[in-house]
Design an enzyme around this catalytic site. Structure first.
Site, PDB file in Angstrom:
ATOM      1  N   ARG A  89      18.153  -9.909  -9.419  1.00 30.57           N
ATOM      2  CA  ARG A  89      16.811 -10.345  -9.835  1.00 30.57           C
ATOM      3  C   ARG A  89      16.638 -10.378 -11.349  1.00 30.57           C
ATOM      4  NH1 ARG A  89      12.683  -7.172  -5.787  1.00 30.57           N
ATOM      5  NH2 ARG A  89      13.062  -8.534  -4.038  1.00 30.57           N
ATOM      6  N   GLU A 145       5.546   3.236  -3.834  1.00 28.98           N
ATOM      7  CA  GLU A 145       5.589   2.560  -5.129  1.00 28.98           C
ATOM      8  C   GLU A 145       4.963   3.387  -6.251  1.00 28.98           C
ATOM      9  OE1 GLU A 145       4.805  -1.641  -4.779  1.00 28.98           O
ATOM     10  OE2 GLU A 145       4.688  -1.834  -6.946  1.00 28.98           O
TER      11      GLU A 145
HETATM   12  C1  LIG Z   1       3.727 -10.082  -3.403  1.00 26.11           C
HETATM   13  C2  LIG Z   1       4.651  -8.951  -3.040  1.00 26.11           C
HETATM   14  C3  LIG Z   1       5.759  -9.187  -2.242  1.00 26.11           C
HETATM   15  C4  LIG Z   1       6.604  -8.148  -1.892  1.00 26.11           C
HETATM   16  N1  LIG Z   1       7.676  -8.399  -1.090  1.00 26.11           N
HETATM   17  C5  LIG Z   1       8.440  -7.382  -0.668  1.00 26.11           C
HETATM   18  C6  LIG Z   1       9.512  -7.611   0.242  1.00 26.11           C
HETATM   19  O1  LIG Z   1       9.764  -8.737   0.649  1.00 26.11           O
HETATM   20  N2  LIG Z   1      10.250  -6.549   0.645  1.00 26.11           N
HETATM   21  C7  LIG Z   1       9.997  -5.281   0.204  1.00 26.11           C
HETATM   22  O2  LIG Z   1      10.682  -4.343   0.610  1.00 26.11           O
HETATM   23  N3  LIG Z   1       8.989  -5.040  -0.664  1.00 26.11           N
HETATM   24  C8  LIG Z   1       8.205  -6.053  -1.100  1.00 26.11           C
HETATM   25  N4  LIG Z   1       7.188  -5.811  -1.980  1.00 26.11           N
HETATM   26  C9  LIG Z   1       6.942  -4.437  -2.398  1.00 26.11           C
HETATM   27  C10 LIG Z   1       6.287  -3.622  -1.281  1.00 26.11           C
HETATM   28  O3  LIG Z   1       5.423  -4.447  -0.534  1.00 26.11           O
HETATM   29  C11 LIG Z   1       5.474  -2.478  -1.881  1.00 26.11           C
HETATM   30  O4  LIG Z   1       6.300  -1.750  -2.756  1.00 26.11           O
HETATM   31  C12 LIG Z   1       4.987  -1.524  -0.808  1.00 26.11           C
HETATM   32  O5  LIG Z   1       4.183  -2.205   0.116  1.00 26.11           O
HETATM   33  C13 LIG Z   1       4.193  -0.393  -1.459  1.00 26.11           C
HETATM   34  O6  LIG Z   1       3.710   0.452  -0.451  1.00 26.11           O
HETATM   35  P1  LIG Z   1       2.892   1.752  -0.828  1.00 26.11           P
HETATM   36  O7  LIG Z   1       2.441   2.331   0.469  1.00 26.11           O
HETATM   37  O8  LIG Z   1       3.693   2.611  -1.739  1.00 26.11           O
HETATM   38  O9  LIG Z   1       1.667   1.229  -1.682  1.00 26.11           O
HETATM   39  P2  LIG Z   1       0.531   0.195  -1.263  1.00 26.11           P
HETATM   40  O10 LIG Z   1       0.974  -0.658  -0.120  1.00 26.11           O
HETATM   41  O11 LIG Z   1       0.105  -0.450  -2.537  1.00 26.11           O
HETATM   42  O12 LIG Z   1      -0.597   1.140  -0.712  1.00 26.11           O
HETATM   43  C14 LIG Z   1      -1.472   1.846  -1.553  1.00 26.11           C
HETATM   44  C15 LIG Z   1      -2.820   1.872  -0.857  1.00 26.11           C
HETATM   45  O13 LIG Z   1      -3.688   2.756  -1.572  1.00 26.11           O
HETATM   46  C16 LIG Z   1      -4.964   2.167  -1.635  1.00 26.11           C
HETATM   47  N5  LIG Z   1      -5.669   2.759  -2.782  1.00 26.11           N
HETATM   48  C17 LIG Z   1      -5.475   2.532  -4.095  1.00 26.11           C
HETATM   49  N6  LIG Z   1      -6.306   3.275  -4.830  1.00 26.11           N
HETATM   50  C18 LIG Z   1      -7.028   4.015  -3.974  1.00 26.11           C
HETATM   51  C19 LIG Z   1      -8.054   4.993  -4.132  1.00 26.11           C
HETATM   52  N7  LIG Z   1      -8.482   5.366  -5.329  1.00 26.11           N
HETATM   53  N8  LIG Z   1      -8.567   5.540  -3.017  1.00 26.11           N
HETATM   54  C20 LIG Z   1      -8.122   5.186  -1.786  1.00 26.11           C
HETATM   55  N9  LIG Z   1      -7.159   4.263  -1.578  1.00 26.11           N
HETATM   56  C21 LIG Z   1      -6.620   3.693  -2.663  1.00 26.11           C
HETATM   57  C22 LIG Z   1      -4.692   0.686  -1.785  1.00 26.11           C
HETATM   58  O14 LIG Z   1      -5.808  -0.075  -1.392  1.00 26.11           O
HETATM   59  C23 LIG Z   1      -3.504   0.507  -0.833  1.00 26.11           C
HETATM   60  O15 LIG Z   1      -3.905   0.229   0.475  1.00 26.11           O
HETATM   61  C24 LIG Z   1       6.337  -6.842  -2.359  1.00 26.11           C
HETATM   62  C25 LIG Z   1       5.225  -6.611  -3.170  1.00 26.11           C
HETATM   63  C26 LIG Z   1       4.399  -7.656  -3.508  1.00 26.11           C
HETATM   64  C27 LIG Z   1       3.196  -7.373  -4.377  1.00 26.11           C
END
Ligand SMILES: Cc1cc2nc3c(=O)[nH]c(=O)nc-3n(C[C@H](O)[C@H](O)[C@H](O)COP(=O)(O)OP(=O)(O)OC[C@H]3O[C@@H](n4cnc5c(N)ncnc54)[C@H](O)[C@@H]3O)c2cc1C
Length: 333
Positions: free
Chosen positions: A48, A136
């Site tokens: 990438r 993340e």
């Molecule tokens: C466009 C895009 C495409 C992607 N494609 C891929 C892919 O093909 N394959 C892959 O492996 N990864 C992919 N990724 C990365 C992957 O989707 C993310 O890294 C992963 O979903 C992150 O998960 P998480 O649970 O750590 O965080 P998130 O999914 O961001 O969850 C965090 C949650 O916390 C909530 N939140 C935030 N602040 C607060 C607060 N103060 N109080 C309460 N809730 C709050 C948010 O609303 C959210 O629901 C992609 C990312 C993007 C943006």
């Protein structure tokens, strides 16, 4: 890469993922020339960071498409096949008026993952007792370059571990006294924008995005990073002087935006300072003025800590506990 849909739409940046390139998609510059071979023998299947930098080089050399990106071409793989294999992306493009299966679509590198994050332990605990982190929000899991698909794997695996560890931790705790002076200080800090007249915070957010893209983006130099440092200080001061006015607090998105923006500026400062201190190039961090990776044996990661004196940078050595530089777990086929 992400779709480049032109001005006046929020579809720009929607991910057209590397699966397209993996399946045999071509990247063409604004002159309709396939260019990846000029940068890497793996062509569009290079990692990438290399693909992003190569696209950036084409754009900077004046070979961009009308909207300032490059084209992705899938049609040579057979439009029906593309429609079947990449249904979601074909439909997403069609929603914006583009035909991914049969025509060229403009794309550009997009930031869709944050590889830095909280320093955490294997059980998802952090230095702050009671604060667990996963997914993340954490740093270090992917090293310098995340492989496609491993973002969701990271969140799922560590999310599960964090849940189990938190449950164990909570049941072992007794009810603790609340530190009211800290609570009051936090309330005061968060209420500050309500006591100041409303300003154009959207303008600051746009300026922040522009600064991080132009000066702390795909290719970095000391000069750009120092420029970004000054800009971020300026934006931080502008935001501090600006408020949201005495608005209704319940479910206020404007108030939330203000608080988010303050955090975004702080995180941007941490990214900028870390990039400035790292005088080598590793994965997604690329310094035009220090293009070499440096010795792998003495690899380190950059920890940034916020104190009363500002951001403190520390280089912490990478512990090679499973594989050492030069070793591999891959078996020759
Ligand atoms: C466009 C895009 C495409 C992607 N494609 C891929 C892919 O093909 N394959 C892959 O492996 N990864 C992919 N990724 C990365 C992957 O989707 C993310 O890294 C992963 O979903 C992150 O998960 P998480 O649970 O750590 O965080 P998130 O999914 O961001 O969850 C965090 C949650 O916390 C909530 N939140 C935030 N602040 C607060 C607060 N103060 N109080 C309460 N809730 C709050 C948010 O609303 C959210 O629901 C992609 C990312 C993007 C943006």
């Amino acid at each position: 890469t992400g779709m480049l849909a032109g001005p006046g739409t929020r579809m720009t940046g929607t991910v057209l993922e590397e699966g397209l390139r993996g399946a045999g998609g071509y990247l063409l510059n604004g002159n309709h020339e396939r260019f990846m071979g000029n940068y890497d023998p793996r062509n569009e299947r290079a990692t990438r960071d290399i693909v992003s930098r190569s696209i950036n080089s084409e754009i900077r050399a004046g070979r961009a498409t009308p909207n300032g990106g490059v084209y992705i071409q899938m049609s040579h793989l057979g439009p029906d096949n593309v429609r079947q294999q990449f249904k979601g992306m074909v439909e997403r493009c069609a929603d914006s008026g583009f035909d991914l299966a049969g025509d060229l679509v403009e794309v550009v590198p997009t930031a869709h993952y944050m590889m830095g994050g909280l320093v955490f332990k294997k059980d998802c605990s952090t230095e702050l007792p009671g604060l667990f982190a996963a997914g993340e929000d954490t740093g270090g899991v992917h090293g310098a370059n995340r492989l496609g698909g491993n973002g969701v794997a990271n969140s799922t695996v560590y999310g599960g571990i964090a849940g189990e560890e938190m449950a164990k931790w909570v049941t072992a705790q007794s009810l603790q006294e609340c530190n009211m002076s800290e609570v009051l200080a936090s309330i005061q800090a968060h209420e500050a924008p309500l006591h100041k007249p409303a300003g154009d915070i959207e303008m600051i957010r746009d300026a922040l995005a522009e600064c991080m893209w132009d000066d702390v983006g795909i290719s970095r130099t000391k000069e750009n990073l120092i420029q970004a440092r000054a800009k971020l200080d300026e934006l931080g001061m502008q935001l501090d002087q600006m408020g949201v006015g005495d608005i209704q607090r319940q479910y206020s998105i404007t108030w939330q935006d203000w608080m988010n923006l303050r955090n975004l500026i702080l995180v941007s400062k941490a990214v900028t300072e870390a990039a400035l201190s790292r005088e080598n190039s590793r994965g997604a961090h690329y310094r035009d003025d220090f293009p070499e990776p440096g010795p792998l044996e003495s690899s380190y990661f950059t920890a940034v800590q916020l104190s009363d004196q500002g951001l403190k940078i520390e280089n912490r050595p990478v512990q090679f506990t499973m594989i050492k530089p030069g070793e591999t777990i891959l078996v020759e086929s």
